[in-house]
Design an enzyme around this catalytic site. Structure first.
Site, PDB file in Angstrom:
ATOM      1  N   MET A 113       0.832  -1.192   0.000  1.00 13.12           N
ATOM      2  CA  MET A 113       0.000   0.000   0.000  1.00 13.12           C
ATOM      3  C   MET A 113       0.870   1.246   0.000  1.00 13.12           C
ATOM      4  SD  MET A 113      -3.326   0.488   2.313  1.00 13.12           S
ATOM      5  CE  MET A 113      -4.331  -0.957   2.262  1.00 13.12           C
ATOM      6  N   CYS A 114       0.323   2.387   0.146  1.00 13.38           N
ATOM      7  CA  CYS A 114       0.925   3.719   0.199  1.00 13.38           C
ATOM      8  C   CYS A 114      -0.193   4.656  -0.207  1.00 13.38           C
ATOM      9  CB  CYS A 114       2.061   3.934  -0.813  1.00 13.38           C
ATOM     10  SG  CYS A 114       3.670   3.324  -0.231  1.00 13.38           S
ATOM     11  N   GLY A 115      -0.084   5.896   0.215  1.00 19.05           N
ATOM     12  CA  GLY A 115      -1.088   6.876  -0.190  1.00 19.05           C
ATOM     13  C   GLY A 115      -0.420   7.992  -0.960  1.00 19.05           C
TER      14      GLY A 115
ATOM     15  N   ARG B 186      -3.204   4.275   4.751  1.00 22.22           N
ATOM     16  CA  ARG B 186      -2.535   3.661   3.602  1.00 22.22           C
ATOM     17  C   ARG B 186      -1.022   3.679   3.776  1.00 22.22           C
ATOM     18  NH1 ARG B 186      -5.684   2.554  -0.693  1.00 22.22           N
ATOM     19  NH2 ARG B 186      -3.767   2.005  -1.757  1.00 22.22           N
TER      20      ARG B 186
END
Lengths: 225, 298
Positions: free
Chosen positions: B1-3, B32
């Site tokens: 994930m990551c935002g 995230r």
């Protein structure tokens, strides 16, 4: 009518209240305000109630739905109506990826477009998309109907089992083992019924039908264990 | 994930609110990417001057030592603005290489994380809310900005591994996903003279785009070429001095939402990141298509 504000009262309280409704509940109409893109709104509802969400939602809206009618007056994030068992989910806007994934039953109606992997691994759900769908839709679909009034993206119906796909517009490309098949009167009447339920006025004769060619390894009895 | 979040202003009346709006977007993407956060902000360029963002591992670093050394060795007109563990040096454009060399050759253990006429980058390990407050993001102004909240997969949770990455003047890249051919590509790009300082996959992606642009590509051409040369999953948001671009790999597993009004173009990994923006209810909101380059320029 029950009214619930997600910003003021929190998501968990909403889902707890909705999941506590029994089949014979008299709280049959719910209006949810301020969804603000929150995830997992109205998941796991198992009573014949009507839930209206006033705005756009995040991931997994109306997942695992049974019996309820969930209407989203906005767009939805990934995985709307994932693993739905029965009931109806209506999205007034667009849906992000894997709408209706693994759904076993019920009707998912998307008034706008659905993006990639719509109906992936569908297992009996009926999905009607008024606009277009993205790539890899109905991947490994096992049963149910995917109706697309617009166009379909790449690799439609890859590795399909028994699900039926109906597309009114163009198909960018078919996935492995997916072929165009002949329509028959039973399928046309089924398609007409889905369009009627969705209140979409287009002619069933405009649709092409796609299904599995049943040529992949898993369809040969000699490969059975 | 990551935002990922990004905000590109079409109406400069909003420029005073850029940092404030981006802060809300960044914090909404905490789950995230709770382990690190970073931002790149494009402010007003000053004629003939270059901004160099310098980063220390310590919030207590005495930047005065650096300033004194630079004033002594390079130029009387250097301006140093400290912001927690970072400092932005404003120097004459002709002196930027010399300044960079002094910093890198000193024993102060500092990193140069961006250089350009308008870009400033701030990034650190920690929850996005803490990182935003540490660097006073809400007070920042500018024409466009991108932000990133990180959940590490391809390299360790360190400040060096936090996004955005900048490998060329006024360029930056944030990334959700993971690249699988970054090791071989890193070797190729280093041989071509690119400066890549971490083992992070995204930095290689950034260096790739820089290399393409050095060789004549526009940003949108470089992004289109990345679809051919980068292997893996990615949703990229890229900033340049005047522009803002978005591209997703052809499989497009990594989520992305764009919104546009008369006042701005906004990017969020999820719609949640956009809900606090002005007039979002009437904005055009859509999911960017796979393998398609989106690009806006001032």
């Amino acid at each position: 009518m029950q009214k619930y504000d997600i910003v003021a009262n929190g998501l968990r309280g909403l889902n707890k209240a909705l999941q506590e409704q029994e089949i014979d509940t008299n709280q049959t109409r719910w209006e949810i305000i301020n969804p603000k893109g929150s995830h997992a709104i109205a998941v796991g509802v198992k009573a014949p109630i009507e839930v209206t969400i006033k705005g756009s939602t995040g991931y997994y809206c109306a997942g695992m739905n049974q019996l309820a009618t969930v209407r989203i007056e906005g767009s939805v994030g990934p995985g709307v109506a994932e693993n739905m068992m029965s009931g109806t989910v209506i999205v007034e806007g667009d849906a992000s990826q894997y709408a209706g994934a693994t759904g076993h039953g019920g009707l998912l109606l998307i008034r706008g477009n659905a993006s990639s992997r719509c109906g992936i691994s569908m297992k009996g759900i009926d999905i009607v998309v008024q606009g277009n769908i993205g790539h890899m839709s109905a991947f490994m679909g096992q049963s149910g109907n995917l109706v697309v009034c617009g166009n379909a993206g790449e690799a439609l119906g890859d590795s399909l089992y028994e699900a039926n796909i109906f597309v009114r517009g163009s198909v960018k490309s078919l996935g492995v083992d997916c072929v165009e098949k002949e329509m028959n009167s039973a399928l046309m009447s089924n398609l007409q019924s889905l369009l009627d339920q969705s209140n979409i006025k287009v002619a069933v004769e405009d649709f092409k039908r796609f299904g599995s060619a049943r040529k992949l390894y898993n369809f040969s009895i000699d490969n059975a264990y | 994930m990551c935002g990922i979040v990004g905000l590109f202003l079409k109406d400069q009346a909003l420029k005073e609110r850029l940092g404030n709006l981006l802060e809300g977007m960044l914090i909404s993407m905490t789950d995230r990417g709770p382990d690190s956060a970073g931002i790149a902000v494009y402010g007003k360029p000053k004629s003939g001057r270059i901004k160099i963002t310098v980063q220390s591992d310590s919030s207590d670093f005495d930047f005065k030592t650096l300033k004194d050394e630079l004033l002594k060795k390079i130029d009387e007109s250097i301006i140093l603005q400290r912001n927690d563990s970072h400092a932005v040096l404003t120097v004459n454009a002709s002196k930027s290489d010399a300044v960079r060399n002094v910093i890198l050759n000193s024993s102060m253990n500092l990193r140069v994380i961006s250089e350009g006429e308008s870009i400033e980058i701030y990034k650190a390990v920690g929850e996005p809310r803490q990182v935003a407050s540490r660097f006073h993001l809400s007070e920042m102004c500018g024409s466009h900005a991108v932000g990133h909240t990180r959940m590490a997969t391809e390299s360790a949770v360190t400040t060096e591994g936090a996004h955005p990455f900048s490998t060329g003047k006024d360029q930056c890249l944030v990334h959700n996903g993971s690249l699988s051919n970054h090791n071989s590509l890193r070797r190729r790009l280093i041989r071509k003279g690119l400066r890549i300082e971490s083992m992070n996959d995204t930095e290689v992606g950034a260096a790739y785009l820089t290399w393409k642009m050095q060789n004549g590509d526009s940003l949108d051409e470089a992004l289109a070429n990345s679809l051919r040369d980068l292997d893996g999953f990615f949703t990229f948001v890229v900033g340049t001095k005047n522009g803002f671009g978005v591209v997703r790999d052809p499989i497009a597993c990594k989520p992305a939402v764009l919104a546009e009004t008369d006042q701005y173009v906004a990017f969020g990994s999820e719609y949640r990141a956009l809900v606090h923006l002005p007039e979002i209810e009437t904005a055009e909101v859509w999911e960017p298509e796979p393998a398609t380059v989106y690009f806006w320029n001032h």
